[in-house]
Design a protein around this motif. Structure first.
Motif, mmCIF file in Angstrom:
data_model
loop_
_atom_site.group_PDB
_atom_site.id
_atom_site.type_symbol
_atom_site.label_atom_id
_atom_site.label_comp_id
_atom_site.label_asym_id
_atom_site.label_seq_id
_atom_site.Cartn_x
_atom_site.Cartn_y
_atom_site.Cartn_z
ATOM 1 N N ALA A 14 0.774 -1.168 0.099
ATOM 2 C CA ALA A 14 0.036 -0.141 -0.016
ATOM 3 C C ALA A 14 0.906 1.087 0.154
ATOM 4 N N GLY A 15 0.462 2.157 -0.725
ATOM 5 C CA GLY A 15 1.322 3.305 -0.895
ATOM 6 C C GLY A 15 2.112 3.354 -2.025
ATOM 7 N N GLY A 16 2.376 2.398 -2.628
ATOM 8 C CA GLY A 16 3.490 2.273 -3.898
ATOM 9 C C GLY A 16 2.494 2.579 -5.271
ATOM 10 N N SER A 17 3.482 2.495 -6.330
ATOM 11 C CA SER A 17 3.083 2.966 -7.513
ATOM 12 C C SER A 17 3.305 1.797 -8.564
ATOM 13 N N LEU A 18 2.496 1.913 -9.666
ATOM 14 C CA LEU A 18 2.625 1.008 -10.590
ATOM 15 C C LEU A 18 2.291 1.626 -11.947
ATOM 16 N N ARG A 19 2.796 1.437 -13.201
ATOM 17 C CA ARG A 19 2.238 1.759 -14.410
ATOM 18 C C ARG A 19 2.008 0.830 -15.343
ATOM 19 N N LEU A 20 0.765 0.740 -15.562
ATOM 20 C CA LEU A 20 0.505 -0.528 -16.605
ATOM 21 C C LEU A 20 0.536 0.077 -18.212
ATOM 22 N N SER A 21 0.728 -0.847 -18.884
ATOM 23 C CA SER A 21 0.647 -0.685 -20.404
ATOM 24 C C SER A 21 -0.400 -1.350 -21.266
ATOM 25 N N CYS A 22 -0.888 -1.047 -22.229
ATOM 26 C CA CYS A 22 -1.538 -1.593 -23.100
ATOM 27 C C CYS A 22 -1.363 -1.541 -24.504
ATOM 28 N N VAL A 23 -0.612 -2.261 -25.155
ATOM 29 C CA VAL A 23 -0.057 -2.144 -26.641
ATOM 30 C C VAL A 23 -1.278 -2.925 -27.455
ATOM 31 N N ALA A 24 -1.608 -2.248 -28.618
ATOM 32 C CA ALA A 24 -2.556 -2.480 -29.335
ATOM 33 C C ALA A 24 -1.763 -3.004 -30.852
ATOM 34 N N SER A 25 -2.109 -4.196 -31.328
ATOM 35 C CA SER A 25 -1.979 -4.456 -32.550
ATOM 36 C C SER A 25 -2.913 -4.719 -33.557
ATOM 37 N N GLY A 26 -3.160 -4.364 -34.758
ATOM 38 C CA GLY A 26 -4.055 -4.666 -35.702
ATOM 39 C C GLY A 26 -4.467 -3.454 -36.009
ATOM 40 N N SER A 27 -5.468 -3.226 -36.937
ATOM 41 C CA SER A 27 -6.271 -2.179 -37.512
ATOM 42 C C SER A 27 -7.597 -2.209 -37.182
ATOM 43 N N THR A 28 -8.114 -0.812 -36.990
ATOM 44 C CA THR A 28 -9.606 -0.752 -36.835
ATOM 45 C C THR A 28 -10.070 0.250 -37.343
ATOM 46 N N LYS A 29 -11.175 0.203 -38.133
ATOM 47 C CA LYS A 29 -11.741 1.115 -39.193
ATOM 48 C C LYS A 29 -12.590 2.079 -38.289
ATOM 49 N N CYS A 30 -13.083 1.538 -37.400
ATOM 50 C CA CYS A 30 -13.968 2.479 -36.435
ATOM 51 C C CYS A 30 -13.366 3.588 -35.740
ATOM 52 N N GLU A 31 -13.816 4.716 -35.246
ATOM 53 C CA GLU A 31 -13.396 5.620 -34.145
ATOM 54 C C GLU A 31 -13.469 4.824 -33.056
ATOM 55 N N TYR A 32 -12.385 4.997 -31.906
ATOM 56 C CA TYR A 32 -12.684 4.271 -30.792
ATOM 57 C C TYR A 32 -12.251 4.733 -29.623
ATOM 58 N N ASP A 33 -12.675 4.317 -28.496
ATOM 59 C CA ASP A 33 -12.274 4.818 -27.014
ATOM 60 C C ASP A 33 -11.432 3.831 -26.492
ATOM 61 N N MET A 34 -10.357 3.892 -25.768
ATOM 62 C CA MET A 34 -9.585 3.141 -25.049
ATOM 63 C C MET A 34 -9.943 3.224 -23.472
ATOM 64 N N SER A 35 -9.994 1.987 -22.871
ATOM 65 C CA SER A 35 -10.481 1.837 -21.547
ATOM 66 C C SER A 35 -9.714 1.146 -20.631
ATOM 67 N N TRP A 36 -9.696 1.189 -19.123
ATOM 68 C CA TRP A 36 -9.123 0.289 -18.142
ATOM 69 C C TRP A 36 -10.478 0.107 -17.477
ATOM 70 N N TYR A 37 -10.289 -1.413 -17.058
ATOM 71 C CA TYR A 37 -11.383 -1.952 -16.287
ATOM 72 C C TYR A 37 -10.537 -2.749 -14.962
#
Length: 117
Positions: A14-37
């Protein structure tokens, strides 16, 4: 087809820190949102944060003063900077790409964050 790969989860005190990453590969034709759950066994997935296709960022009120979300478009990567971690932040953190026309969603497999007292 889009693939999302999360990383950066760890076990911290508790009290610590982290940095999460999410790398996307592939293409998307739509406009999109990116979320964390956050997923906790036996409970529904909980929204944590989103970067809208417009660039606007929203964070859940429970993390708003401790977490930050950002993106590096050139690297197709979104980040979740997590500070002042609490035990209740424990869970599997999943990345999601959501087409704003509701045509498709993609999920990563998640990265585990465990926060101990």
């Amino acid at each position: 087809q889009v693939t999302l790969k999360e990383s950066g989860g760890d076990s911290v005190q508790a009290g610590g820190s982290l940095r999460l990453s999410c790398v996307a590969s592939g293409s998307t034709k739509c406009e999109y949102d990116m979320s964390w759950y956050r997923q906790i066994p036996g409970r529904e997935r909980q929204f944590v944060s989103v970067i809208r296709s417009t660039g606007l960022i929203y964070l859940h009120t429970s993390v708003r003063d401790r977490f930050n979300m950002s993106q590096d478009i050139a690297k197709n990567t979104v980040y979740l900077e997590m500070n002042s971690l609490k035990p209740e932040d424990t869970g599997m953190y999943l990345c999601k790409r959501h087409c704003i026309d509701y045509s498709h969603d993609w999920w990563g497999q998640g990265t585990q964050v465990t926060v101990s007292e």
